[in-house]
Design a protein around this motif. Structure first.
Motif, short mmCIF file in Angstrom:
data_model
loop_
_atom_site.label_atom_id
_atom_site.label_comp_id
_atom_site.label_asym_id
_atom_site.label_seq_id
_atom_site.Cartn_x
_atom_site.Cartn_y
_atom_site.Cartn_z
N ASP A 1 0.83 -1.21 0.00
CA ASP A 1 0.00 0.00 0.00
C ASP A 1 0.86 1.26 0.00
O ASP A 1 0.59 2.22 -0.71
CB ASP A 1 -0.93 0.02 1.23
N GLU B 1 1.14 4.11 -2.92
CA GLU B 1 0.91 5.53 -2.63
C GLU B 1 2.07 6.36 -3.14
O GLU B 1 1.89 7.40 -3.79
CB GLU B 1 0.74 5.70 -1.12
N GLU C 1 -3.73 -2.07 -8.57
CA GLU C 1 -2.82 -2.17 -9.71
C GLU C 1 -1.46 -2.76 -9.31
O GLU C 1 -0.95 -3.66 -9.97
CB GLU C 1 -2.63 -0.78 -10.31
N MET D 1 -13.47 -0.60 -6.86
CA MET D 1 -12.12 -0.05 -6.98
C MET D 1 -11.52 -0.36 -8.35
O MET D 1 -10.33 -0.19 -8.55
CB MET D 1 -11.21 -0.65 -5.90
N SER E 1 -2.77 2.67 -8.02
CA SER E 1 -3.76 2.15 -7.06
C SER E 1 -3.22 0.90 -6.39
O SER E 1 -2.42 0.16 -6.96
CB SER E 1 -5.09 1.86 -7.75
N ASN F 1 2.01 6.59 -6.73
CA ASN F 1 0.79 7.17 -7.25
C ASN F 1 0.04 6.22 -8.17
O ASN F 1 -0.48 6.62 -9.21
CB ASN F 1 1.13 8.51 -7.95
#
Ligand SMILES: Cc1cc2nc3c(=O)[nH]c(=O)nc-3n(C[C@H](O)[C@H](O)[C@H](O)COP(=O)(O)OP(=O)(O)OC[C@H]3O[C@@H](n4cnc5c(N)ncnc54)[C@H](O)[C@@H]3O)c2cc1C
Ligand code: FES
Ligand code: FES
Lengths: 289, 415, 159
Positions: B364, B368, B376, B414, B373, B371
Motif C-alpha cells: 500500500d 501511494e 494495480e 475499486m 492504485s 501514485n
C-alpha cells in the motif's frame, strides 16, 4: 467466613429482618452477575446469602406523584422495555439496553448496578444525570440520599450492614427536557464501558440551556456528575460552536484528571470524550419534547 | 463426473448429536468412583523452586499429589523438541508451568489442596524481549542457545535489486501474541482397562502423537496407550501440544481409578500455546512502473518458554513474507527465539498470518508513493500459473489470484 | 445443604443443593443435563445459557438455591420424545450452523428465547438476540441464517 446459609426471600420484611439479625455476616444477592463471580474469586465470603431477586416489593417501575420510582431488584430488560419511562428519558432505557448481553440484562438489576460500585456501571451516569435519589431501607428506618452522594469509593456505597437499597427515584420528564446516553466500549455487546456519558438538558424554545446535568462513567473512581462542564453550558444557547467549546473544555478537564493514569486512559479518554459527549448531548436535544 | 459430496449440500455427520446437546465433550464424561485432578502452576516466570506438599497431603479427600519424581518414564514432551517437562522438576520457565498435580475425591478438595501446597521460588533474571534474548545473556533452557532456529532465504542479488529500485520502503512491524480461546476449555478423563491399557479421553488435535508422548512419559509401549478423542470444542492449533493427557494417565495408573480434570478458562489460557508474536523488519523496492524488484526481511518470532511448532511456524513466515508476489531479489532471515513469555505454537495460519500485516502494508505504501492504485500494484506482481516463489517452488496448478483480486476490486468499486 | 424444587424441561425435581453450588453445576453434575456447557464461568461466553421462566440466562451466574421454584429449559428439552427435532435444531442442521458444536446448545436456546417473543426478527434483532453467545469457530453468518430459517419453519407450523 464459611458460607453456612442461603435464603431465597419472598418478602421485603424478611430481607430486612435477616439483615438486622446477621448484619456483616450477611450479603444480599440480586441478579448475581457481579456477586457470583466475586464469591467464586473469594473476594467476598459471606456466611449468609439472602436472595432478593424474587421479592416483588423490590421489583417495580411506577409513577408516584411527580416522581418515577424504580425498585432496586428491577432487571435491565424491564427498564429497557418500560412504557412508564417517557421517550424524553429514553437515555435511561438505552443505558439499561447497553448492559452486557440479553442474558446479563435478564438477570442484572439496577440496584446491583449501583451497589456494586463499579466506575463503569452503565445505568448510574443516566440516573445521576436525572438527579436521582437513592431510597434506603433497614428494619426500622427509611432514608433518602442523592445518588451522587451515595458513593464512598470504588466498590463502596453508603450502606450500613443492615440496610438495602430499596429504590431509586427521579422527577418525571417535563416539556423541554431530554436525556441522552452514549457508551463507548470495545464492541457492541459484552463490553465494559471505556467511557459512558449521560446528558440531561432542559431548554426553552430557543435552545437556551436552562438546566443541564452530566453523569459520567469510567472517568473517575465511581460514576460522577461533571459539574464544571455543566456550569460551562448552563445559560448558554446550545449552538454548534458552544457545544464544540464545551467538548474541548471537557477534554481539558479529563487531561488534568487522568494525568497520572496509564496511557490508555490519559491519552485516549480526553480525546475520545469529545465524540462521546457531543453525541450524548445531541441525543438529549433530539428527544426534548 | 457425479460426486456424492462435492457440489452438494450435505448435513454433517456429527450435527445431530451437537444440536441436541448429546455430543460428548470430555467434561461431559462422568464415571463411577471417579477422582478429580487439578494442576498447580508456577506464578513466576523464571525461578528455581522447592515444594512442600505435606500440609496438602493431610487434607481429607486428597488421594495423591504428583510431582516430577512421580513421572514413571521420561519427564518430557514436545511436538518437535522434548523441551516441556510433564511436571517441572526444579526450574520454571514461564508463568503457568505445571509443577504438581493433585488428585482428590472432589474438585473442591483438589482446589483446596492446591492452595495448601507451599512453593518456595528462588527467582532468577528473566527475559521477555526476544531481541534481548538473542544475546543469550539469560538462557531459558540451560546450556542451550535461545535462538532455536534460523531460516535463511536468498534469491538473486539483493543489493542490485535495491540499486535498481526507484522507490524503497522500509519499516518495522510488530504483531501481537494471540490466544485461541476455543470455546471448550481443556478437559479429560483417564482410566485403566482390565488388561492394563491406559485410556486417555481428551479433546486433542493430535491423538496419534499424544499416544506416543503418553507412552514415553509413562514408560510403557505405545500399544499400551489408547487415546480417545471425543467431541472437540474448537482447537485452532491450541490443542496440538500435550496439556493434561499425561497428568491424567499418571493419576489413573497410580490410583487405579478413573481421574478427570477440567480446566477453567483462566487455566486454559495458561496451559496451551499462543500465536507467535513477530517483529518484522522489512524493506521493499519497486521500479517506477510498480514492479517489485527486491525484498529484504528479518523476522524474529518469540516462541516463549517452549518451542512447540516454532520451527515450522517461523519457516512459514519466512517463506510467506514475500506475499503472493514475484520478486527477483529476496533475502530473508527468520529466527525463532526462546523467552520467558507464554509459549507459542500453532494457531490458524501457522506463521502465514503474521507476515501479510507487514507485506501488504508495504504494498500500500509503495502504491501511494508511486501514485498507482493498491489494486494495480498487486495485479502487476501477483503470482500466476508458472510463477516461481522466492524459495524456488514453481506453481504449476491453479493460481487464481489475479481473478480473485479483480473480482474483489470490482465488487467494492475499486476497479 | 438445602432442598429446592424446580422444573427442568417440564419435569419436576426436588434436590439437595450445596449452598455455594451454581445452577450450572446443579444441571450438569446433579441432574445430568450436560448439554449445558461451561466455557468461562463469568457470563462472557453464553455457553451455559438456559431459559429460566421464559428468559435466557447464563446458568453460571445463578446460584442453585436461587432457582428454587423456577422453570428451566435446556437443550435436552427441545427434541420431541419421538426424536423429531425442534424446528430451530433442524434449521441449525440445514443451514450448516454447527461446527465444533460447543456453543450450539446455547445458541439454539438463544434463538428460542428470541423467537418465542419475536417470531419475525430482523437480522439486527437476531444479532442482538445471540450477542451474549460467543462462537469461537465464528460461524455467525450461518447461525444468523439458521435463526431466520427457524423463524420460517416455525411460522409454517414446524418443519
Ligand atoms: C458478562 C457481564 C457483562 C456485564 N456487562 C455490564 C455492562 O455492560 N454494564 C454494566 O453496568 N455492568 C455490566 N456487568 C456488571 C453487572 O451485570 C451489573 O453491575 C449488574 O447491575 C449487577 O446487578 P446484579 O443484580 O446482578 O447484582 P448482584 O451481582 O446480585 O450484586 C452486586 C452487588 O450489589 C449488592 N446489591 C445488589 N442489590 C442490592 C440492594 N438492593 N441493596 C444493597 N445491595 C445490593 C450485592 O450484595 C453485591 O455486592 C456485567 C457483568 C457480566 C458478568
Ligand atoms: S460459562 Fe456461563 S457464560 Fe460462559
Ligand atoms: S461451533 Fe465452535 S464455538 Fe460455535
Amino acid at each position: 467466613m464459611e458460607l453456612k446459609k442461603v435464603i431465597k426471600a419472598e418478602k421485603l420484611d424478611e430481607v430486612l429482618n435477616l439483615l438486622a439479625e446477621n448484619r456483616e455476616r450477611a450479603k444480599v444477592i440480586a441478579g448475581g452477575t457481579d456477586f457470583v463471580i466475586q464469591l467464586r474469586e473469594k473476594k467476598i465470603a459471606p456466611e449468609v446469602i439472602i436472595d432478593i431477586s424474587d421479592v416483588d416489593e423490590l421489583n417495580f417501575i411506577r409513577k408516584s406523584g411527580e416522581f418515577i420510582e424504580i425498585g432496586a431488584a428491577t432487571k435491565f430488560t424491564t427498564i429497557k422495555n418500560s412504557g412508564i419511562i417517557s421517550d424524553a428519558f429514553k437515555g435511561l432505557k438505552d443505558a439499561a439496553g447497553h448492559v452486557g448481553s440479553p442474558q446479563i440484562r435478564n438477570l442484572g438489576t439496577v440496584g446491583g448496578n449501583i451497589c456494586n460500585g463499579s466506575p463503569a456501571a452503565d445505568t448510574v451516569p443516566a440516573l445521576l444525570a436525572l438527579g436521582a435519589v437513592a431510597v434506603v431501607k433497614s428494619k426500622n428506618n427509611t432514608r433518602e440520599v442523592p445518588l451522587e452522594e451515595f458513593y464512598l469509593d470504588r466498590g463502596k456505597v453508603k450502606l450500613e450492614p443492615d440496610e438495602i437499597l430499596y429504590a431509586v427515584k427521579f422527577l418525571n420528564s417535563k416539556p423541554g427536557q431530554g436525556l441522552g446516553f452514549v457508551k463507548l466500549g470495545l464492541r457492541n455487546a459484552l463490553a465494559i464501558s471505556s467511557i459512558s456519558i449521560a446528558v440531561f438538558v432542559e431548554t426553552d424554545n430557543d435552545i437556551n440551556c436552562k438546566d443541564v446535568r452530566i453523569g459520567s462513567g469510567a472517568l473517575a473512581k465511581f460514576p460522577i456528575r461533571e459539574k464544571e462542564v455543566e456550569a460551562f453550558l448552563k445559560g448558554k444557547t446550545l449552538h454548534e460552536d458552544v457545544i464544540e467549546e464545551a467538548t474541548e473544555f471537557f477534554g481539558k478537564i479529563l487531561e488534568q484528571r487522568l494525568a497520572g493514569r496509564p496511557p490508555v486512559e490519559k491519552d485516549y479518554k480526553p480525546y475520545a470524550i469529545k465524540g462521546v459527549f457531543k453525541e450524548a448531548l445531541n441525543k438529549a436535544l433530539s428527544v426534548v419534547c | 463426473m457425479d460426486f456424492n459430496v462435492i457440489g452438494k449440500s450435505v448435513i454433517r455427520v456429527d450435527g445431530l448429536a451437537k444440536v441436541t446437546g448429546k455430543a460428548i465433550y470430555p467434561q461431559d464424561i462422568y464415571m463411577d468412583n471417579m477422582l478429580f485432578g487439578k494442576t498447580l502452576r508456577s506464578s513466576v516466570p523464571h525461578a528455581y523452586f522447592t515444594l512442600d506438599t505435606s500440609k496438602a497431603e493431610k487434607i481429607e479427600g486428597v488421594v495423591k499429589i504428583f510431582t516430577a519424581k512421580d513421572v514413571p518414564g521420561h519427564n518430557s514432551h514436545g511436538v518437535l523438541f522434548k523441551d516441556h517437562e510433564v511436571l517441572c522438576e526444579k526450574k520454571v520457565r514461564r508463568i503457568g508451568d505445571p509443577i504438581a498435580f493433585v488428585v482428590a475425591v472432589s474438585e473442591k478438595i483438589a482446589a483446596e489442596a492446591i492452595e495448601a501446597i507451599e512453593v518456595k521460588y528462588e527467582e532468577i533474571p528473566a527475559v521477555f524481549d526476544p531481541v534481548e534474548a538473542m544475546k543469550d545473556e539469560i538462557k531459558v533452557h540451560d546450556g542451550k542457545s535461545n535462538i532455536i532456529y534460523h531460516y535463511k532465504l536468498r534469491k538473486g542479488n539483493i543489493e542490485e535489486g535495491f540499486a535498481q529500485s526507484d522507490v524503497i520502503v522500509e519499516n518495522v512491524y510488530n504483531t501481537s501474541m494471540v490466544e485461541h480461546a476455543f470455546l471448550q476449555p481443556e478437559a479429560g478423563v483417564s482410566y485403566v482397562e482390565d488388561d492394563g491399557t491406559i485410556v486417555v479421553c481428551a479433546a486433542t488435535q493430535y491423538p496419534h502423537f499424544d499416544q506416543l508422548e503418553i507412552a514415553e512419559a509413562m514408560g510403557v509401549p505405545a500399544e499400551k496407550v489408547k487415546v480417545i478423542n471425543p467431541a472437540v470444542g474448537g482447537a485452532f492449533g491450541g490443542r496440538e501440544d500435550i496439556t493434561l493427557q499425561i497428568h491424567l494417565a499418571m493419576a489413573a495408573v497410580y490410583t487405579g481409578r478413573p481421574v478427570k480434570a477440567v480446566y477453567s478458562r483462566e487455566e486454559s489460557f495458561y496451559a496451551h500455546s499462543k500465536r507467535h508474536p513477530e517483529i518484522i523488519k522489512i524493506k521493499t523496492g519497486a521500479n517506477k512502473e510498480g514492479k517489485l524488484l527486491a525484498l529484504e526481511a528479518e523476522i524474529i518470532a518469540d516462541t516463549g518458554a517452549y518451542a512447540s511448532w516454532a520451527i515450522n511456524v517461523t519457516r512459514k513466515s519466512g517463506i510467506h513474507v514475500t506475499g503472493p508476489y514475484v520478486i527477483p531479489n529476496v533475502k530473508v532471515d527468520a529466527y525463532a527465539v526462546y523467552t520467558n513469555n507464554p509459549f507459542c505454537g500453532a494457531m490458524r495460519g501457522f506463521g502465514a498470518t503474521q507476515v501479510p500485516i507487514a507485506t501488504e502494508q508495504q504494498m500500500d505504501i509503495l502504491a501511494e508513493k508511486l501514485n498507482i492504485s493498491p489494486v494495480e500494484i498487486r495485479l502487476k506482481n501477483a503470482f500466476t500459473k508458472g510463477s516461481q516463489t522466492a524459495n524456488g517452488q514453481t506453481l504449476t496448478d491453479s493460481v487464481p489470484l489475479v481473478d480473485c483480486i479483480t473480482k474483489a476490486a470490482k465488487a467494492i468499486g475499486m476497479f | 445443604m438445602k432442598t429446592i424444587s424446580l422444573k427442568v424441561n417440564g419435569k419436576p425435581y426436588t434436590v439437595e443443593v450445596e449452598e455455594d453450588m451454581r445452577l450450572l453445576d446443579l444441571l450438569r453434575d446433579k441432574l445430568g443435563f450436560t448439554g449445558v456447557k461451561e466455557g468461562c464461568a463469568e457470563g462472557e461466553c453464553g455457553a451455559c445459557s438456559v431459559i429460566m421462566d421464559g428468559n435466557l440466562v447464563t446458568s453460571c451466574l445463578v446460584m442453585a438455591f436461587q432457582a428454587d421454584g423456577k422453570e428451566i429449559i435446556t437443550i435436552e428439552g427441545l427434541q420431541s420424545e419421538d426424536g423429531t427435532l425442534h424446528p430451530i435444531q433442524q434449521a441449525f442442521l440445514d443451514e450448516g450452523a454447527v461446527q465444533c458444536g460447543f456453543c450450539t446448545p446455547a445458541m439454539v436456546l438463544a434463538a428460542k428465547a428470541l423467537l418465542d417473543k419475536n417470531p419475525n426478527p430482523t437480522d439486527e434483532q437476531i444479532k442482538e438476540g445471540i450477542s451474549g453467545n460467543l462462537c469461537r469457530c465464528t460461524g455467525y453468518a450461518k447461525i444468523v441464517s439458521a435463526v431466520k430459517k427457524a423463524a420460517e419453519y416455525l411460522n409454517q407450523g414446524g418443519k
